[in-house]
Design a protein around this motif. Structure first.
Motif, PDB file in Angstrom:
ATOM      1  N   GLY A  77      67.507  31.986 -62.276  1.00  0.00           N
ATOM      2  CA  GLY A  77      66.843  30.698 -62.400  1.00  0.00           C
ATOM      3  C   GLY A  77      67.699  29.715 -63.171  1.00  0.00           C
ATOM      4  N   VAL A  78      67.257  28.481 -63.150  1.00  0.00           N
ATOM      5  CA  VAL A  78      67.899  27.407 -63.905  1.00  0.00           C
ATOM      6  C   VAL A  78      66.806  26.756 -64.739  1.00  0.00           C
ATOM      7  N   ALA A  79      67.011  26.703 -66.057  1.00  0.00           N
ATOM      8  CA  ALA A  79      66.011  26.124 -66.956  1.00  0.00           C
ATOM      9  C   ALA A  79      66.543  24.847 -67.590  1.00  0.00           C
ATOM     10  N   THR A  80      65.663  23.878 -67.753  1.00  0.00           N
ATOM     11  CA  THR A  80      66.010  22.619 -68.413  1.00  0.00           C
ATOM     12  C   THR A  80      65.009  22.363 -69.542  1.00  0.00           C
ATOM     13  N   SER A  81      65.285  21.368 -70.336  1.00  0.00           N
ATOM     14  CA  SER A  81      64.350  21.020 -71.409  1.00  0.00           C
ATOM     15  C   SER A  81      63.015  20.545 -70.830  1.00  0.00           C
ATOM     16  N   GLN A  82      63.026  19.977 -69.628  1.00  0.00           N
ATOM     17  CA  GLN A  82      61.773  19.581 -68.985  1.00  0.00           C
ATOM     18  C   GLN A  82      60.903  20.798 -68.675  1.00  0.00           C
ATOM     19  N   ASP A  83      61.526  21.928 -68.360  1.00  0.00           N
ATOM     20  CA  ASP A  83      60.756  23.152 -68.128  1.00  0.00           C
ATOM     21  C   ASP A  83      60.038  23.582 -69.398  1.00  0.00           C
ATOM     22  N   LEU A  84      60.706  23.452 -70.532  1.00  0.00           N
ATOM     23  CA  LEU A  84      60.077  23.792 -71.812  1.00  0.00           C
ATOM     24  C   LEU A  84      58.927  22.842 -72.124  1.00  0.00           C
ATOM     25  N   GLU A  85      59.142  21.543 -71.896  1.00  0.00           N
ATOM     26  CA  GLU A  85      58.083  20.560 -72.144  1.00  0.00           C
ATOM     27  C   GLU A  85      56.867  20.826 -71.260  1.00  0.00           C
ATOM     28  N   SER A  86      57.110  21.163 -70.014  1.00  0.00           N
ATOM     29  CA  SER A  86      56.022  21.478 -69.081  1.00  0.00           C
ATOM     30  C   SER A  86      55.256  22.720 -69.542  1.00  0.00           C
ATOM     31  N   PHE A  87      55.986  23.712 -70.014  1.00  0.00           N
ATOM     32  CA  PHE A  87      55.360  24.943 -70.500  1.00  0.00           C
ATOM     33  C   PHE A  87      54.436  24.645 -71.685  1.00  0.00           C
ATOM     34  N   VAL A  88      54.919  23.856 -72.632  1.00  0.00           N
ATOM     35  CA  VAL A  88      54.123  23.528 -73.815  1.00  0.00           C
ATOM     36  C   VAL A  88      52.885  22.733 -73.415  1.00  0.00           C
ATOM     37  N   SER A  89      53.034  21.795 -72.492  1.00  0.00           N
ATOM     38  CA  SER A  89      51.872  20.987 -72.089  1.00  0.00           C
ATOM     39  C   SER A  89      50.850  21.821 -71.314  1.00  0.00           C
TER      40      SER A  89
END
Length: 163
Positions: free
Chosen positions: A147-159
């Motif tokens: 996979g490829v992870a970005t900071s947007q993936d982390l933000e989406s996870f938290v939300s």
């Protein structure tokens, strides 16, 4: 039976107990696997630019890993930058993506790399992404990009978790 007596000084107070406890982790112990990233797709270095852009937009990917003949990671293509170059006429859509990819620096002395697997804690991933645009998630033997992870993936996870 006698009831035990307590003095106020022997009882713990909420403020003293709370000051000892660490602040809760915003990821609550979650790991990369908990992000539920879509499976990564990689392209061979011989793929045409026009086809790479189409595939990236079909799958909603911003970065595509580029592989060599033996499926080894050579670098990546940033889709938005590639599309801008195409629209500006700076690249030919029939060229291979190897001509416009960003190559990985393979020298461990000058550019050490961080191994990120499905078991990597999200707090570690967040630290990594402070200095990088994205992270490649690999299997434990580093043979496949999962996979490829970005900071947007982390933000989406938290939300999604409402933290």
């Amino acid at each position: 039976m006698a009831t035990p007596e307590f003095s106020n000084s022997s009882l713990p107070t909420l403020t003293s107990a709370a000051s000892v406890l660490p602040l809760p982790d915003k990821y609550r112990g979650a790991v990369v696997e908990d992000l539920q990233l879509p499976p990564a797709f990689s392209l061979p270095r011989t793929e045409l630019i026009s086809h790479a852009i189409k595939l990236a937009y079909d799958r909603d990917f911003s970065h595509i890993p580029v592989l060599g003949k033996r499926r080894n990671l050579l670098g990546y293509v940033e889709v938005a930058a590639l599309k801008k170059k195409w629209e500006a006429g700076e690249v030919n859509p029939t060229e291979k993506i190897a001509t416009c990819m960003t190559k990985f620096n393979r020298s461990p002395r000058t550019n050490p790399y961080t191994i990120i697997t499905p078991d990597t804690p999200l707090a570690d991933l967040e630290s990594f992404l402070k200095d990088h645009i994205f992270a490649l998630i690999t299997d434990y033997q580093r043979k496949f990009v999962l996979g490829v992870a970005t900071s947007q993936d982390l933000e989406s996870f938290v939300s999604r978790r409402g933290i």
